[in-house]
Design a protein around this motif. Sequence first.
Motif, short mmCIF file in Angstrom:
data_model
loop_
_atom_site.label_atom_id
_atom_site.label_comp_id
_atom_site.label_asym_id
_atom_site.label_seq_id
_atom_site.Cartn_x
_atom_site.Cartn_y
_atom_site.Cartn_z
N GLY A 1 46.94 38.48 41.35
CA GLY A 1 48.33 38.11 41.13
C GLY A 1 48.49 36.67 41.54
O GLY A 1 47.64 36.12 42.24
N LEU B 1 53.19 35.56 38.49
CA LEU B 1 53.17 36.99 38.22
C LEU B 1 52.39 37.69 39.34
O LEU B 1 51.17 37.89 39.24
CB LEU B 1 52.50 37.25 36.85
CG LEU B 1 52.75 38.61 36.20
CD1 LEU B 1 54.23 38.87 35.96
CD2 LEU B 1 52.00 38.72 34.89
N ALA C 1 50.94 40.59 41.94
CA ALA C 1 50.24 41.84 41.62
C ALA C 1 51.22 42.98 41.33
O ALA C 1 51.01 43.76 40.40
CB ALA C 1 49.31 42.21 42.79
N ARG D 1 52.55 42.73 37.94
CA ARG D 1 51.51 43.05 36.97
C ARG D 1 51.35 44.56 36.84
O ARG D 1 51.23 45.10 35.74
CB ARG D 1 50.18 42.40 37.38
CG ARG D 1 50.18 40.89 37.22
CD ARG D 1 48.96 40.23 37.83
NE ARG D 1 49.03 38.79 37.68
CZ ARG D 1 48.46 38.10 36.69
NH1 ARG D 1 47.74 38.74 35.78
NH2 ARG D 1 48.60 36.79 36.60
N LEU D 2 51.39 45.25 37.97
CA LEU D 2 51.30 46.72 37.93
C LEU D 2 52.54 47.31 37.27
O LEU D 2 52.48 48.34 36.59
CB LEU D 2 51.12 47.27 39.35
CG LEU D 2 49.75 46.98 39.98
CD1 LEU D 2 49.79 47.20 41.49
CD2 LEU D 2 48.66 47.84 39.35
N ILE E 1 54.06 46.16 34.78
CA ILE E 1 53.87 46.13 33.32
C ILE E 1 53.27 47.46 32.87
O ILE E 1 53.73 48.08 31.91
CB ILE E 1 52.95 44.96 32.92
CG1 ILE E 1 53.60 43.62 33.28
CG2 ILE E 1 52.62 45.02 31.43
CD1 ILE E 1 52.66 42.42 33.17
N TYR F 1 46.51 43.16 32.26
CA TYR F 1 47.60 42.42 32.90
C TYR F 1 47.36 42.26 34.39
O TYR F 1 48.03 41.48 35.06
CB TYR F 1 48.93 43.15 32.63
CG TYR F 1 49.03 43.48 31.16
CD1 TYR F 1 49.32 42.48 30.24
CD2 TYR F 1 48.73 44.76 30.68
CE1 TYR F 1 49.33 42.74 28.89
CE2 TYR F 1 48.74 45.03 29.33
CZ TYR F 1 49.04 44.02 28.43
OH TYR F 1 49.02 44.27 27.09
N VAL F 2 46.42 43.04 34.91
CA VAL F 2 46.04 42.91 36.31
C VAL F 2 44.53 43.13 36.37
O VAL F 2 43.94 43.79 35.50
CB VAL F 2 46.79 43.94 37.19
CG1 VAL F 2 46.26 45.35 36.99
CG2 VAL F 2 46.76 43.57 38.68
N ARG G 1 40.46 42.32 42.54
CA ARG G 1 39.87 41.17 43.24
C ARG G 1 38.41 41.41 43.60
O ARG G 1 37.65 40.47 43.76
CB ARG G 1 40.68 40.85 44.50
CG ARG G 1 42.06 40.27 44.20
CD ARG G 1 42.62 39.54 45.38
NE ARG G 1 43.99 39.12 45.13
CZ ARG G 1 44.33 38.00 44.49
NH1 ARG G 1 43.38 37.21 44.02
NH2 ARG G 1 45.60 37.70 44.32
N THR H 1 56.05 35.20 31.38
CA THR H 1 55.09 35.22 32.48
C THR H 1 53.73 35.76 32.06
O THR H 1 52.74 35.62 32.78
CB THR H 1 55.60 36.11 33.63
OG1 THR H 1 55.92 37.40 33.08
CG2 THR H 1 56.83 35.50 34.29
#
Lengths: 315, 309
Positions: free
Chosen positions: A50, A54, A56, A59-60, A62, B158-159, B162, B226
């Motif tokens: 993230g 945007l 994290a 993003r989740l 979404i 979208y994610v 890590r 975004t």
Amino acid sequence: MKPGGMIDLRQAQELFWTLITAPEGVRPAIEDLERRGVLKGRAIDEMFTGDEALPAVERLDIYANMYFYRLLDCLAEDYPKVRAALGPAHFHNLVTDYLLRHPSEHPSLRHLGRHLPRFVASHPLAARVPWLADLARLDWARADLFDAPDAPPLSRDALAALPQERAGEARFTMVPAFVLLRFDHEVVRYWRALDEAESGGDPDDAAHGRATGNAAREGAEVPDTHDHEEGAGRVATPARRRSWARVWRKDFVVHHCSLDEEEAQSLELLRSGESIARVCQRLAAGRGVPKATERAGRMIQSWLDDGILAGVTLP
Amino acid sequence: MSPRDIADPQAARERPPFLGHGVGLRRDHFDRVLSGPTGVDWFEVISENFMVEGGRPLDVLTRVRERYPVVLHGVSLSIGSTDPLDEAYLDRLHALARRFEPAWVSDHLCWTGVGGRNAHDLLPLPYTEQALDHVVRRVLRVQERLGRPIALENVSSYVAYRRSEMPEWEFLAEVARRSGCGILLDINNIFVSSRNHGFDPRTYLNHIPPATVWQFHLAGHSNKGTHLLDTHDHAVIDEVWGLYRGAVTRFGAVSSLIEWDDRIPPFERLENESQRARAIHDETLERGAGRLPAGVAGSARAAGPETGP
């Protein structure tokens, strides 16, 4: 997360699932997990990417939105009149509750809505909208028969070939794409009224709702059993009266119609393996045999026309 | 691709026939597609939509298959899930493949659910050695079960995780190398993910071994400010066409497919998009090779020979 910072795939998937299916959104789900000690500190930011633009959690979110709205759209397609009757906000809330109890357990979305009629019957909405479960059963029957097994309908020739003296012993089988429904409310008429009212509106606009969150409840007045505004006009809600419908597919198109009690009972008898003679006998109660036979003939004619009879056999 | 020995992943390193340029078959277009000739070479169908017992979709697919090559493209294989593979699903997929004899069968490099529940979404995997071993084992099992190699598609995401140990392109290429599966390279997904995660989409293309790529997907997406969202409800944008041109340069004659799943336009619009894919493909190969390889010119429906990468 595994010791040493490695990701355990199972744990990662279970966490991802929990976050994207939480009805109030990803952030409240994280806070709940933190309260319960399942997640600590900055675990989410350490696990998922993230940035400032945007983070994290967004993003989740979404994925959370896509999860809910894809399933909402699917149920809106399978339950067009339940959605029309409730309006988008109540339908949205009903789906939120439904998915918590009945998440999809099948690889195909086609089966997602199969528990909705029973779910509706035990939902708090049923107290205010007692006819909703009946309407849901009708919507689902139509959706369910769309891809039911094919079967050639019985031809008139096959029926005519029966020896006349034994016609009364004949037993019919129905095509698989046929179902007989009994209701406590007059929902067939209501279904049609909604259909007519809807044809003037823009159902697509309503199907997606207007929420910007994910599956969170939308504020709206609770519908009641009285008339309410919906679609293009004012539609009277169904009266409480026992009624019947048959639903069938012919030439790949699903149809339904209401039935009177006599026709419904006749179909029930035939479906349970009784003979034409037994049907006529039932019809003759309270009227003469010729009239009963005439009525049976008309019914069989309409069943042939609609293609709901699959076969005829003699014992 | 017809069933063949898939015991040795290296033996499956043969690219399936070039089908030309196709579009996804959607219910809105059933009548148009059956009404006469179209400007497309082949159709891709969503496998799950045809895992049914009867009704119009199966009838339409039967008739479409009589006229066109078809590819079965699934969305629920959930190859990366830690749930056991769904044997009933594989049975249905196997039966569908036997019935319709698709040119190949594909699904996505992702997971779609866990704990017996299905999100009906293409969820991202962490790109770790553990996930790689897991996916490769499952691909091998699926291929054995179906009696044919499958193709896996890169998804939009979208994610990311890590703790991923390698980039997506390396993970995808390694799955293909170890399992012998093909790659359905979604050019739009590469573009969408490149914007969402900040990498150069050309790097992705440059790390995919050419021989592994069986098919391209092309689609539209939405710019949400975004992030980019893979919505399949728009025309392909120029930057994605540009990336497609680069893909054709690198991978040669690869079957292309236009996906358009929401706000579906008239069929003619899809035909136009497919024609554009054809034009870019043919121009790029002409320019690159000086001439088109035999069988590729005009993107005939008959399978043509492969071109070298």
